[in-house]
Design a protein around this motif. Structure first.
Motif, PDB file in Angstrom:
ATOM      1  N   SER A 128       0.869  -1.179   0.000  1.00  0.00           N
ATOM      2  CA  SER A 128       0.000   0.000   0.000  1.00  0.00           C
ATOM      3  C   SER A 128       0.900   1.221   0.000  1.00  0.00           C
ATOM      4  O   SER A 128       1.729   1.370   0.907  1.00  0.00           O
ATOM      5  CB  SER A 128      -0.911   0.015   1.226  1.00  0.00           C
ATOM      6  N   SER A 135      -5.789   1.321  -8.385  1.00  0.00           N
ATOM      7  CA  SER A 135      -4.905   0.275  -7.872  1.00  0.00           C
ATOM      8  C   SER A 135      -4.089  -0.346  -8.997  1.00  0.00           C
ATOM      9  O   SER A 135      -2.904  -0.677  -8.816  1.00  0.00           O
ATOM     10  CB  SER A 135      -5.729  -0.797  -7.164  1.00  0.00           C
ATOM     11  N   PHE A 162      -5.295   6.149  -1.966  1.00  0.00           N
ATOM     12  CA  PHE A 162      -4.474   6.367  -0.767  1.00  0.00           C
ATOM     13  C   PHE A 162      -3.725   7.681  -0.988  1.00  0.00           C
ATOM     14  O   PHE A 162      -2.536   7.697  -1.270  1.00  0.00           O
ATOM     15  CB  PHE A 162      -3.528   5.188  -0.585  1.00  0.00           C
ATOM     16  N   ASN A 192      -2.406  -1.560  -3.123  1.00  0.00           N
ATOM     17  CA  ASN A 192      -3.432  -0.571  -2.743  1.00  0.00           C
ATOM     18  C   ASN A 192      -4.833  -1.204  -2.783  1.00  0.00           C
ATOM     19  O   ASN A 192      -5.723  -0.737  -3.495  1.00  0.00           O
ATOM     20  CB  ASN A 192      -3.365   0.661  -3.646  1.00  0.00           C
TER      21      ASN A 192
END
Length: 390
Positions: free
Chosen positions: A190, A200, A234, A229
């Motif tokens: 992540s 992602s 994020f 992710n």
């Protein structure tokens, strides 16, 4: 007999993780004091949250290390990590410093006086570990979890990957056959990113070359499961997304769970604190035992009482891989290295400003530096150990 075929997982966190930001600042304070006074005493804790850093603890050192100077060092650390986001910016975040003098009652137990040698700063147990899984004599899962994040951080800071942010976590599951690591069954990563539109899949495309570079050839296969992710966006990361504290990543700092940890954190503590220095000594001894080919795996435990100089116990476990007597080794390591707080500091030359660099990517499995950093990773006892254990 130890289990031979299994999966084992370890995780790491980047220098931009909230807890690692705090470790970095606390160790910057330790280095500041040791630069000006090698026998300074520091126990520094840091908290970081949205646009705020709080530094607190106990010190004994020169008045020239002022609160303003400490706040300046904190800003420089955050700047180097790379935080310029709205909720956590190195230039604008509020920094409060609440350091005060060391307790006289602790000092009287630690300080040398008369015929009394310097004592341990607290009671506690410390562990060191080494194994033959990697050339660094470290467990493979934690070593490669660190390596992934270091490569990504280098790429971010060089400008090669400007889409990445400072906050990241990795996790690697390693498959063992006949007791040896042979492949990776899953990778979890992540990482903070600066563009909200990135998916992602976009992040996976960015990070895949670095993960492939970090791992041994052939360890990633078509069966390896990837989670990059996995929750989606994020963008809000670091202390703005999650409060950070010094000392919350002690397993990341050591062996990724492959060996015991005594419980004490390292960062923010000067080397009179055996939580730090004795853990370094235990790693140093364990690594030298494995490097001397006296065993394929070695765990060492040291224990201390506050105000008492010599360790209460020394325990060596070779995990049924030894080529010498464990009790003989317990005597040998005591003969080779004085394991009092002062003896450890002098042998490994720990009273130097070498700690800020340890705050991320592990305290162990690193190359010794020319200026004395990571001195506990040297293997200069190999010859003597072979002689004494033979």
């Amino acid at each position: 007999m130890a289990r031979q075929n299994y999966l084992f997982t370890s995780e790491s966190v980047s220098e931009g993780h909230p807890d690692k930001v705090c470790d970095r600042i606390s160790d910057a304070v330790v280095d500041a004091y040791l630069t000006q006074m090698p026998d300074a005493r520091v126990a520094c804790e840091t908290l970081a949250t949205t646009n705020r850093i709080v530094i607190a603890g106990e010190t004994r050192g020169p008045d020239t290390v002022t609160n303003d100077y400490i706040a300046h060092l904190a800003r420089l650390a955050v700047k180097d990590i790379g935080y310029t986001q709205e909720g956590f910016d190195w230039q604008t975040c509020d920094i409060a410093v609440h350091l005060h003098g060391q307790s006289a009652h602790i000092a009287q137990g630690v300080d040398a006086s008369g015929n009394k040698d310097e004592g341990a700063g607290d009671q506690g147990i410390m562990f060191g570990y080494a194994c033959r899984e990697t050339p660094e004599l470290m467990p493979a899962p934690i070593l490669f979890s660190h390596r992934i994040l270091r490569l990504l951080a280098d790429a971010r800071k060089s400008g090669a990957e400007p889409a990445l942010g400072p906050d990241a976590k990795s996790q690697v599951t390693v498959r063992y056959e006949n007791g040896q690591p042979v492949g990776v069954t899953s990778v979890v990563l992540s990482t903070q990113h600066l563009d909200e539109k990135l998916t992602s899949q976009d992040i996976r495309a960015i990070v895949t070359p670095y993960i492939e570079k970090a791992l041994p050839e052939g360890w990633l296969t078509a069966e390896t499961v990837w989670h990059v992710n996995p929750t989606g966006a994020f963008v809000i990361g670091g202390p703005d997304g999650d409060c950070g504290l010094t000392g919350r990543k002690i397993i990341v700092d050591t062996y990724g769970g492959a060996a015991p940890h005594g419980g004490g954190a390292f960062s923010g503590k000067d080397p009179t604190k055996v939580d730090r220095s004795a853990a370094y000594a235990a790693r140093y001894l364990a690594k030298n035992i494995v490097a001397a080919d006296l065993a394929d795996r070695c765990t060492i435990q040291l224990s201390y009482a506050i105000g008492v100089s010599d360790p209460l116990s020394i325990y060596v476990n070779l995990h049924e891989t030894g080529r010498c007597d464990e009790a003989k080794l317990e005597t040998a390591v005591r003969d080779l290295m004085k394991l009092s707080p002062r003896g450890i500091r002098e042998h490994l030359q720990l009273n130097r400003p070498i700690y800020e660099r340890t705050a991320a990517y592990g305290h162990f499995g690193r190359e010794p530096d020319a200026d004395g950093g990571f001195s506990w990773e040297k293997t200069d006892l190999v010859s003597d150990l072979k002689t004494l254990a033979g």
